[in-house]
Structures are given as structure tokens and as C-alpha cells.
Design a protein around this motif. Structure first.
Motif, PDB file in Angstrom:
ATOM      1  N   ARG A  40      -2.348   2.763   3.839  1.00 48.31           N
ATOM      2  CA  ARG A  40      -0.883   2.917   3.877  1.00 48.31           C
ATOM      3  C   ARG A  40      -0.467   3.894   4.980  1.00 48.31           C
ATOM      4  O   ARG A  40       0.453   3.621   5.748  1.00 48.31           O
ATOM      5  CB  ARG A  40      -0.400   3.403   2.516  1.00 48.31           C
ATOM      6  CG  ARG A  40       1.100   3.495   2.411  1.00 48.31           C
ATOM      7  CD  ARG A  40       1.500   3.750   0.951  1.00 48.31           C
ATOM      8  NE  ARG A  40       2.915   3.577   0.786  1.00 48.31           N
ATOM      9  CZ  ARG A  40       3.792   4.567   0.813  1.00 48.31           C
ATOM     10  NH1 ARG A  40       3.394   5.811   1.005  1.00 48.31           N
ATOM     11  NH2 ARG A  40       5.080   4.334   0.650  1.00 48.31           N
ATOM     12  N   GLU A  70       2.746   9.483   2.256  1.00 49.72           N
ATOM     13  CA  GLU A  70       2.090   8.358   2.933  1.00 49.72           C
ATOM     14  C   GLU A  70       0.636   8.199   2.516  1.00 49.72           C
ATOM     15  O   GLU A  70       0.058   7.151   2.719  1.00 49.72           O
ATOM     16  CB  GLU A  70       2.122   8.564   4.451  1.00 49.72           C
ATOM     17  CG  GLU A  70       3.465   8.432   5.071  1.00 49.72           C
ATOM     18  CD  GLU A  70       3.433   8.658   6.578  1.00 49.72           C
ATOM     19  OE1 GLU A  70       2.338   8.768   7.161  1.00 49.72           O
ATOM     20  OE2 GLU A  70       4.513   8.723   7.161  1.00 49.72           O
ATOM     21  N   LEU A  73      -0.908   5.133  -2.423  1.00 49.89           N
ATOM     22  CA  LEU A  73      -0.158   3.911  -2.642  1.00 49.89           C
ATOM     23  C   LEU A  73       1.101   4.249  -3.429  1.00 49.89           C
ATOM     24  O   LEU A  73       1.076   5.098  -4.327  1.00 49.89           O
ATOM     25  CB  LEU A  73      -1.005   2.895  -3.410  1.00 49.89           C
ATOM     26  CG  LEU A  73      -2.227   2.345  -2.673  1.00 49.89           C
ATOM     27  CD1 LEU A  73      -3.051   1.456  -3.600  1.00 49.89           C
ATOM     28  CD2 LEU A  73      -1.819   1.588  -1.422  1.00 49.89           C
ATOM     29  N   GLU A  77       2.593  -0.536  -5.821  1.00 49.01           N
ATOM     30  CA  GLU A  77       1.979  -1.104  -4.622  1.00 49.01           C
ATOM     31  C   GLU A  77       0.501  -1.375  -4.877  1.00 49.01           C
ATOM     32  O   GLU A  77      -0.197  -0.543  -5.445  1.00 49.01           O
ATOM     33  CB  GLU A  77       2.138  -0.137  -3.451  1.00 49.01           C
ATOM     34  CG  GLU A  77       1.606  -0.650  -2.144  1.00 49.01           C
ATOM     35  CD  GLU A  77       1.813   0.346  -1.008  1.00 49.01           C
ATOM     36  OE1 GLU A  77       1.842  -0.111   0.137  1.00 49.01           O
ATOM     37  OE2 GLU A  77       1.940   1.558  -1.259  1.00 49.01           O
ATOM     38  N   ALA A  82      -0.764  -3.228   0.706  1.00 48.37           N
ATOM     39  CA  ALA A  82      -0.986  -2.292   1.818  1.00 48.37           C
ATOM     40  C   ALA A  82      -1.725  -2.971   2.968  1.00 48.37           C
ATOM     41  O   ALA A  82      -1.381  -2.777   4.131  1.00 48.37           O
ATOM     42  CB  ALA A  82      -1.756  -1.062   1.325  1.00 48.37           C
ATOM     43  N   ARG A  85       0.685  -5.341   4.770  1.00 48.48           N
ATOM     44  CA  ARG A  85       1.606  -4.593   5.628  1.00 48.48           C
ATOM     45  C   ARG A  85       0.896  -4.140   6.893  1.00 48.48           C
ATOM     46  O   ARG A  85       1.444  -4.196   7.992  1.00 48.48           O
ATOM     47  CB  ARG A  85       2.182  -3.386   4.897  1.00 48.48           C
ATOM     48  CG  ARG A  85       3.223  -2.651   5.736  1.00 48.48           C
ATOM     49  CD  ARG A  85       3.889  -1.471   5.067  1.00 48.48           C
ATOM     50  NE  ARG A  85       4.233  -1.668   3.680  1.00 48.48           N
ATOM     51  CZ  ARG A  85       3.534  -1.141   2.665  1.00 48.48           C
ATOM     52  NH1 ARG A  85       2.469  -0.408   2.885  1.00 48.48           N
ATOM     53  NH2 ARG A  85       3.917  -1.347   1.425  1.00 48.48           N
TER      54      ARG A  85
END
Length: 155
Positions: A40, A70, A73, A77, A82, A85
Motif C-alpha cells: 500500500r 500508509e 492496509l 482493504e 492493494a 491498486r
């Protein structure tokens, strides 16, 4: 440079192979770092730096205050979220870089205690930073994974 960045992204993603969401969120060392949190963080960091390449220091308009959150998670999520993304961020980075006629073009850095006052970074310098950041966190992830289940992902 994109090839090198892609290689280090691969190593980082590989550390999460076959993990459950619970394992990806597990702390295995005295550090607060987790495998999911590292994915992430690196995705958010790469996205933010590529925003800087596109539009300059206003990419950091929120400062660096959210940085602590940051590294884990978000609620609800998953590791798959992650990783997806991160793939989107990687694709966007490659598209942005392909459209830059001169990687030497840059912007002044935002004010922060860790940046030299008045310094500027080119797109090239940002890519070098992303390679270093991703590589460093791939090493962290390897240690976390080995502590988690003994898997050695980088050697």
C-alpha cells in the motif's frame, strides 16, 4: 529505468505470493511494517511522486501527514485490493513516462525538512527515487516474509 523499476516491483509483489489477508496484515518483527502495508505504501508513494512529475509540488498539498497510515492496509482493504491498486499505479507511471519528451524536465520540491531548500527534481530523479524506494521496501518485505513463514523470496 522503467525496466529496473518493474523488476523491483516484481520482487516486492512476489513476497506476498500465496498469503492470506491475515498474513499480509501480520507484524512479524518489532517494526510496525507488514507486507500488505508495504504494498500500500509503495503504491501511494509512486502515485504521489508521479503526480509531482505531472503537476509539481502541489501533488504534496496535503503534506506528509497521512504517511503513518500508509503502512497498513485500510479497514476492509484486502491484499488483492492493494496489489490491484499497485498494478494500476504501475501502468499509469509507464504511461506518464512514455509521454515525457525530456526526462530532465522537473519541478521545485515542496518544502520539507528532508529536502534541500530550493531544490528541484527532474522526472529522471523521481524515477531513480522510486527505484530506490521500491528496492528498499522489497528487502524489508523479504525479511518480513521470512519471519512470517520461513519463505525466502529474494535469495
Amino acid at each position: 529505468m522503467l525496466e529496473t523499476l518493474a523488476r523491483h516491483r516484481f520482487f516486492l509483489r512476489f513476497t506476498t505470493k500465496n498469503l492470506t489477508d491475515e498474513q499480509a496484515a501480520a507484524r512479524t518483527t518489532v517494526s510496525a511494517l507488514t507486507l500488505g502495508g508495504l504494498i500500500r505504501h509503495v503504491a501511494l508513494t509512486e502515485r504521489r511522486w508521479m503526480d509531482f512529475v505531472v503537476r509539481g509540488a502541489d501533488a504534496f498539498v496535503n503534506g506528509f501527514s497521512e504517511r503513518e497510515a500508509e503502512f497498513s492496509l485500510a479497514d476492509g482493504e484486502t491484499l488483492a485490493d492493494a496489489l490491484a491498486r499497485y498494478e494500476e499505479v504501475a501502468r499509469r507511471t509507464e504511461e506518464i513516462v512514455a509521454g515525457i519528451p525530456d526526462l530532465g524536465t522537473g519541478h521545485p520540491l515542496p518544502e520539507a525538512p528532508w529536502f534541500e531548500p530550493g531544490a528541484s527534481w527532474s522526472a529522471r530523479r523521481v524515477l531513480l527515487h522510486l527505484i530506490a524506494e521500491t528496492s528498499q521496501h522489497a528487502g524489508h518485505a523479504d525479511i518480513i516474509r521470512e519471519s512470517l513463514d520461513g519463505a525466502r523470496t529474494m535469495g
